[in-house]
Design a protein around this motif. Structure first.
Motif, PDB file in Angstrom:
ATOM      1  N   HIS A 149     -25.377 -10.859   1.994  1.00 15.90           N
ATOM      2  CA  HIS A 149     -26.500 -11.637   2.535  1.00 15.90           C
ATOM      3  C   HIS A 149     -26.402 -11.651   4.055  1.00 15.90           C
ATOM      4  O   HIS A 149     -25.350 -11.965   4.600  1.00 15.90           O
ATOM      5  CB  HIS A 149     -26.406 -13.070   1.984  1.00 15.90           C
ATOM      6  CG  HIS A 149     -27.362 -14.038   2.609  1.00 15.90           C
ATOM      7  ND1 HIS A 149     -28.480 -14.502   1.965  1.00 15.90           N
ATOM      8  CD2 HIS A 149     -27.355 -14.651   3.822  1.00 15.90           C
ATOM      9  CE1 HIS A 149     -29.127 -15.350   2.750  1.00 15.90           C
ATOM     10  NE2 HIS A 149     -28.472 -15.465   3.881  1.00 15.90           N
ATOM     11  N   HIS A 196     -28.570  -7.576  -0.003  1.00 18.76           N
ATOM     12  CA  HIS A 196     -29.568  -8.138  -0.908  1.00 18.76           C
ATOM     13  C   HIS A 196     -30.679  -8.821  -0.125  1.00 18.76           C
ATOM     14  O   HIS A 196     -30.473  -9.229   1.019  1.00 18.76           O
ATOM     15  CB  HIS A 196     -28.873  -9.070  -1.932  1.00 18.76           C
ATOM     16  CG  HIS A 196     -29.214 -10.500  -1.785  1.00 18.76           C
ATOM     17  ND1 HIS A 196     -30.161 -11.112  -2.558  1.00 18.76           N
ATOM     18  CD2 HIS A 196     -28.757 -11.441  -0.942  1.00 18.76           C
ATOM     19  CE1 HIS A 196     -30.251 -12.376  -2.186  1.00 18.76           C
ATOM     20  NE2 HIS A 196     -29.420 -12.615  -1.216  1.00 18.76           N
ATOM     21  N   GLU A 214     -22.547 -13.718  -3.572  1.00 16.78           N
ATOM     22  CA  GLU A 214     -23.050 -13.223  -2.349  1.00 16.78           C
ATOM     23  C   GLU A 214     -22.255 -13.785  -1.196  1.00 16.78           C
ATOM     24  O   GLU A 214     -21.855 -14.954  -1.197  1.00 16.78           O
ATOM     25  CB  GLU A 214     -24.542 -13.501  -2.198  1.00 16.78           C
ATOM     26  CG  GLU A 214     -24.968 -14.935  -1.948  1.00 16.78           C
ATOM     27  CD  GLU A 214     -26.487 -14.986  -1.704  1.00 16.78           C
ATOM     28  OE1 GLU A 214     -27.155 -15.551  -2.551  1.00 16.78           O
ATOM     29  OE2 GLU A 214     -26.966 -14.464  -0.684  1.00 16.78           O
ATOM     30  N   HIS A 233     -21.607 -18.055  -0.534  1.00 13.13           N
ATOM     31  CA  HIS A 233     -22.694 -17.825   0.422  1.00 13.13           C
ATOM     32  C   HIS A 233     -22.279 -18.373   1.787  1.00 13.13           C
ATOM     33  O   HIS A 233     -21.564 -19.384   1.850  1.00 13.13           O
ATOM     34  CB  HIS A 233     -23.924 -18.580  -0.111  1.00 13.13           C
ATOM     35  CG  HIS A 233     -25.197 -18.290   0.598  1.00 13.13           C
ATOM     36  ND1 HIS A 233     -25.488 -18.795   1.847  1.00 13.13           N
ATOM     37  CD2 HIS A 233     -26.270 -17.549   0.228  1.00 13.13           C
ATOM     38  CE1 HIS A 233     -26.686 -18.373   2.214  1.00 13.13           C
ATOM     39  NE2 HIS A 233     -27.188 -17.616   1.250  1.00 13.13           N
TER      40      HIS A 233
HETATM   41 ZN    ZN Z   1     -29.135 -14.381  -0.113  1.00 16.13          ZN
END
Ligand code: ZN
Length: 271
Positions: A137, A162, A101, A72
């Motif tokens: 993301h 997402h 992600e 992330h």
């Molecule tokens: Zn996210």
């Protein structure tokens, strides 16, 4: 009704006490498979191991668990060659259905922006190498994020943005770039999700994916929902019913469409 939760942060400590039960109760509600989101090197490793362990026991009747392997943008500061090697080795497992992600988050800036961009591009390259879809993301970083996608389009096989919470301009751009769109229970939030009620009608039926992003984003209009309560995959049924109503579809029709989309997107014939 059969649904696939394409994003649950199941390795989050909120699930430490009853992780197996969360999977079982989701399946009992018709939500299976689940795709466990990996958001750091460690959580990606744990997600793959947990999915493999559940799949080996044969505890699920209707499907298997899958996971993603990625870092992330909040964790981009921890990215190094070892992280990349780990994600590459995880991606070889049959449970791992996507890289991510990954992306950019300029809302909190938990990692420096140049490091976020580097880490994002490295994961796009890895997804290309592994022929894997991307689980993306983006928060408050639309311009840089869409530019990076545009510059790497030949390297991107499939991608889902997402937890989409953006506006019309963002949605149109992502669809132009060929992205799938992940919608969460954010749409059930009368304070911040209202704009999604009209926008979701603009998502082509074959590009829509459903997710909880649990333990976050409890659908606020769900009967009995506790404020700031722990969200779970079984609540995807409520989210799907609410979206079906918005779209004027029978819940079963929406479920069938989004189930097919998820299988196509994550290449889940390999189950
Ligand atoms: Zn996210």
């Amino acid at each position: 009704m059969s649904l696939i939760d394409i994003g649950i942060n199941l390795m989050n400590s909120a699930f430490d006490a009853d992780r197996d039960e969360v999977v079982r109760s989701a399946e009992a509600a018709g939500v299976s498979p689940l795709i466990i989101t990996g958001s750091s090197a460690e959580s990606s490793r744990l997600a793959q191991e947990f999915a493999a362990a559940i799949n080996t026991t044969g505890a699920l009747h209707s499907g298997k668990l899958f996971s993603t392997a990625g870092v992330h943008p909040h964790n981009a500061k921890d990215w190094d060659a070892g992280t990349e090697a780990l994600l590459r080795s995880l991606a070889l497992h049959s449970e791992v259905a996507a890289i991510g992600e990954c992306g950019l988050d300029y809302n909190r800036d938990f990692s420096p922006r140049d490091k976020q961009r580097f880490c994002f591009e490295a994961q796009i390259a890895l997804a290309a190498e592994m022929k894997a879809p991307l689980f993306l993301h983006e928060r408050d970083a639309f311009d840089d994020f869409s530019a990076i996608l545009q510059n790497n389009l030949t390297n991107i096989k499939k991608m889902v943005v997402h937890c989409f919470t953006g506006g019309e301009k963002e949605l149109e751009r992502y669809l132009e770039l060929g992205a799938y769109i992940g919608i969460t229970g954010w749409i059930c939030d009368e304070r911040r999700g209202r704009h999604l009620i009209s926008l979701i009608k603009k998502i082509p039926a074959d590009k829509l994916l459903l997710e909880t992003d649990a333990p976050y984003l409890m659908p606020r209009n769900m009967p009995g929902a506790k404020r700031n309560g722990r969200n779970e995959s079984r609540h995807l049924v409520h989210i799907a019913e609410f979206i079906a109503e918005i779209l004027g579809k029978a819940p079963a029709e929406l479920a069938a469409e989004t189930f097919t989309n998820a299988c196509r997107f994550f290449d889940m014939k390999k189950i």
